[in-house]
Scaffold this motif. Structure first.
Motif, PDB file in Angstrom:
ATOM      1  N   UNK A 245       0.836  -1.200   0.000  1.00 44.66           N
ATOM      2  CA  UNK A 245       0.000   0.000   0.000  1.00 44.66           C
ATOM      3  C   UNK A 245       0.874   1.254   0.000  1.00 44.66           C
ATOM      4  N   UNK A 246       1.937   1.247   0.795  1.00 43.24           N
ATOM      5  CA  UNK A 246       2.845   2.401   0.843  1.00 43.24           C
ATOM      6  C   UNK A 246       3.490   2.627  -0.524  1.00 43.24           C
ATOM      7  N   UNK A 247       3.901   1.545  -1.178  1.00 43.73           N
ATOM      8  CA  UNK A 247       4.482   1.668  -2.521  1.00 43.73           C
ATOM      9  C   UNK A 247       3.458   2.227  -3.512  1.00 43.73           C
ATOM     10  N   UNK A 248       2.224   1.772  -3.417  1.00 51.81           N
ATOM     11  CA  UNK A 248       1.174   2.271  -4.309  1.00 51.81           C
ATOM     12  C   UNK A 248       0.899   3.751  -4.075  1.00 51.81           C
ATOM     13  N   UNK A 249       0.893   4.170  -2.823  1.00 58.42           N
ATOM     14  CA  UNK A 249       0.651   5.579  -2.513  1.00 58.42           C
ATOM     15  C   UNK A 249       1.742   6.456  -3.125  1.00 58.42           C
ATOM     16  N   UNK A 250       2.991   6.016  -3.069  1.00 60.31           N
ATOM     17  CA  UNK A 250       4.099   6.762  -3.682  1.00 60.31           C
ATOM     18  C   UNK A 250       3.924   6.792  -5.199  1.00 60.31           C
ATOM     19  N   UNK A 251       3.595   5.658  -5.796  1.00 60.94           N
ATOM     20  CA  UNK A 251       3.415   5.593  -7.246  1.00 60.94           C
ATOM     21  C   UNK A 251       2.260   6.486  -7.696  1.00 60.94           C
ATOM     22  N   UNK A 252       1.169   6.482  -6.950  1.00 66.00           N
ATOM     23  CA  UNK A 252       0.016   7.326  -7.290  1.00 66.00           C
ATOM     24  C   UNK A 252       0.404   8.796  -7.208  1.00 66.00           C
ATOM     25  N   UNK A 253       1.105   9.182  -6.150  1.00 68.85           N
ATOM     26  CA  UNK A 253       1.528  10.582  -6.002  1.00 68.85           C
ATOM     27  C   UNK A 253       2.464  10.995  -7.139  1.00 68.85           C
ATOM     28  N   UNK A 254       3.406  10.124  -7.500  1.00 66.35           N
ATOM     29  CA  UNK A 254       4.331  10.426  -8.600  1.00 66.35           C
ATOM     30  C   UNK A 254       3.587  10.564  -9.923  1.00 66.35           C
ATOM     31  N   UNK A 255       2.670   9.635 -10.181  1.00 71.22           N
ATOM     32  CA  UNK A 255       1.909   9.689 -11.429  1.00 71.22           C
ATOM     33  C   UNK A 255       1.029  10.936 -11.482  1.00 71.22           C
ATOM     34  N   UNK A 256       0.389  11.260 -10.363  1.00 69.85           N
ATOM     35  CA  UNK A 256      -0.455  12.459 -10.318  1.00 69.85           C
ATOM     36  C   UNK A 256       0.370  13.714 -10.586  1.00 69.85           C
ATOM     37  N   UNK A 257       1.551  13.802  -9.978  1.00 66.90           N
ATOM     38  CA  UNK A 257       2.427  14.973 -10.182  1.00 66.90           C
ATOM     39  C   UNK A 257       2.868  15.067 -11.634  1.00 66.90           C
ATOM     40  N   UNK A 258       3.240  13.953 -12.239  1.00 69.23           N
ATOM     41  CA  UNK A 258       3.653  13.954 -13.641  1.00 69.23           C
ATOM     42  C   UNK A 258       2.491  14.313 -14.552  1.00 69.23           C
ATOM     43  N   UNK A 259       1.323  13.779 -14.257  1.00 63.21           N
ATOM     44  CA  UNK A 259       0.130  14.093 -15.043  1.00 63.21           C
ATOM     45  C   UNK A 259      -0.182  15.584 -14.955  1.00 63.21           C
ATOM     46  N   UNK A 260      -0.134  16.139 -13.732  1.00 64.95           N
ATOM     47  CA  UNK A 260      -0.448  17.543 -13.529  1.00 64.95           C
ATOM     48  C   UNK A 260       0.566  18.461 -14.219  1.00 64.95           C
ATOM     49  N   UNK A 261       1.843  18.121 -14.138  1.00 63.12           N
ATOM     50  CA  UNK A 261       2.853  18.959 -14.806  1.00 63.12           C
ATOM     51  C   UNK A 261       2.706  18.885 -16.322  1.00 63.12           C
ATOM     52  N   UNK A 262       2.329  17.721 -16.838  1.00 62.94           N
ATOM     53  CA  UNK A 262       2.103  17.580 -18.281  1.00 62.94           C
ATOM     54  C   UNK A 262       0.885  18.395 -18.710  1.00 62.94           C
ATOM     55  N   UNK A 263      -0.183  18.345 -17.911  1.00 63.80           N
ATOM     56  CA  UNK A 263      -1.384  19.119 -18.228  1.00 63.80           C
ATOM     57  C   UNK A 263      -1.074  20.615 -18.185  1.00 63.80           C
ATOM     58  N   UNK A 264      -0.286  21.042 -17.197  1.00 66.19           N
ATOM     59  CA  UNK A 264       0.100  22.463 -17.089  1.00 66.19           C
ATOM     60  C   UNK A 264       0.923  22.876 -18.299  1.00 66.19           C
ATOM     61  N   UNK A 265       1.812  22.002 -18.734  1.00 66.37           N
ATOM     62  CA  UNK A 265       2.642  22.302 -19.902  1.00 66.37           C
ATOM     63  C   UNK A 265       1.785  22.451 -21.160  1.00 66.37           C
ATOM     64  N   UNK A 266       0.791  21.607 -21.296  1.00 67.69           N
ATOM     65  CA  UNK A 266      -0.105  21.699 -22.453  1.00 67.69           C
ATOM     66  C   UNK A 266      -0.966  22.953 -22.398  1.00 67.69           C
ATOM     67  N   UNK A 267      -1.331  23.385 -21.195  1.00 69.88           N
ATOM     68  CA  UNK A 267      -2.191  24.565 -21.034  1.00 69.88           C
ATOM     69  C   UNK A 267      -1.421  25.860 -21.222  1.00 69.88           C
ATOM     70  N   UNK A 268      -0.100  25.822 -21.057  1.00 67.71           N
ATOM     71  CA  UNK A 268       0.718  27.041 -21.189  1.00 67.71           C
ATOM     72  C   UNK A 268       0.753  27.493 -22.641  1.00 67.71           C
ATOM     73  N   UNK A 269       0.736  28.818 -22.861  1.00 68.60           N
ATOM     74  CA  UNK A 269       0.806  29.303 -24.232  1.00 68.60           C
ATOM     75  C   UNK A 269       2.160  28.919 -24.870  1.00 68.60           C
ATOM     76  N   UNK A 270       2.091  28.566 -26.152  1.00 65.61           N
ATOM     77  CA  UNK A 270       3.319  28.189 -26.863  1.00 65.61           C
ATOM     78  C   UNK A 270       4.134  29.441 -27.164  1.00 65.61           C
ATOM     79  N   UNK A 271       5.467  29.311 -27.074  1.00 68.93           N
ATOM     80  CA  UNK A 271       6.304  30.467 -27.350  1.00 68.93           C
ATOM     81  C   UNK A 271       6.763  30.512 -28.781  1.00 68.93           C
TER      82      UNK A 271
END
Length: 126
Positions: free
Chosen positions: A100-126
């Motif tokens: 369970x502890x390993x899964x919680x770490x994996x979920x947090x890592x995946x959520x952070x990566x997903x969120x940073x990817x979504x933020x990158x897509x939402x940012x205006x292109x330069x």
């Protein structure tokens, strides 16, 4: 339930297992149905054992560990089997907590990566 006997097909349906699974459990001697010709019949003992096997699998126990635990009852009786069960359960609870502890770490890592990817897509292109 003392007169209950299930056929091979009924046993598969009752426990929602494939014929291959049921045959395998017989092959490794977890189950020992009565045989009449080519027909197999499962009495109360085998029905109870199947319940325990599937419960053990759900909790993450291996088939060999389940087989050894079931043998304790045949060789030594109820109390030693229950004592062994407590030891097995304690060991498995620790393992499940670790997973369970390993899964919680994996979920947090995946959520952070997903969120940073979504933020990158939402940012205006330069």
């Amino acid at each position: 339930m003392s007169d209950t006997r299930l056929t091979f097909k009924e046993m598969c349906a009752r426990f929602d297992v494939t014929p291959r699974t049921l045959r395998y459990y017989e092959y490794i001697e977890l189950l020992q149905p009565e045989k009449e010709g080519r027909a197999r019949f499962y009495g109360p003992r085998e029905i109870a054992r199947m319940t325990l096997i599937l419960r053990g699998r759900r909790f993450g126990f291996g088939l060999e560990e389940i087989r050894q635990w079931l043998l304790i009852y045949q060789q030594k009786g109820t109390r030693p089997q229950l004592e062994a069960w407590i030891e097995m359960a304690d060991r498995q609870l620790k393992e499940l907590a670790r997973q369970r502890a390993e899964l919680e770490v994996a979920i947090a890592d995946l959520q952070a990566l997903r969120d940073s990817t979504a933020a990158e897509l939402a940012a205006p292109e330069s």
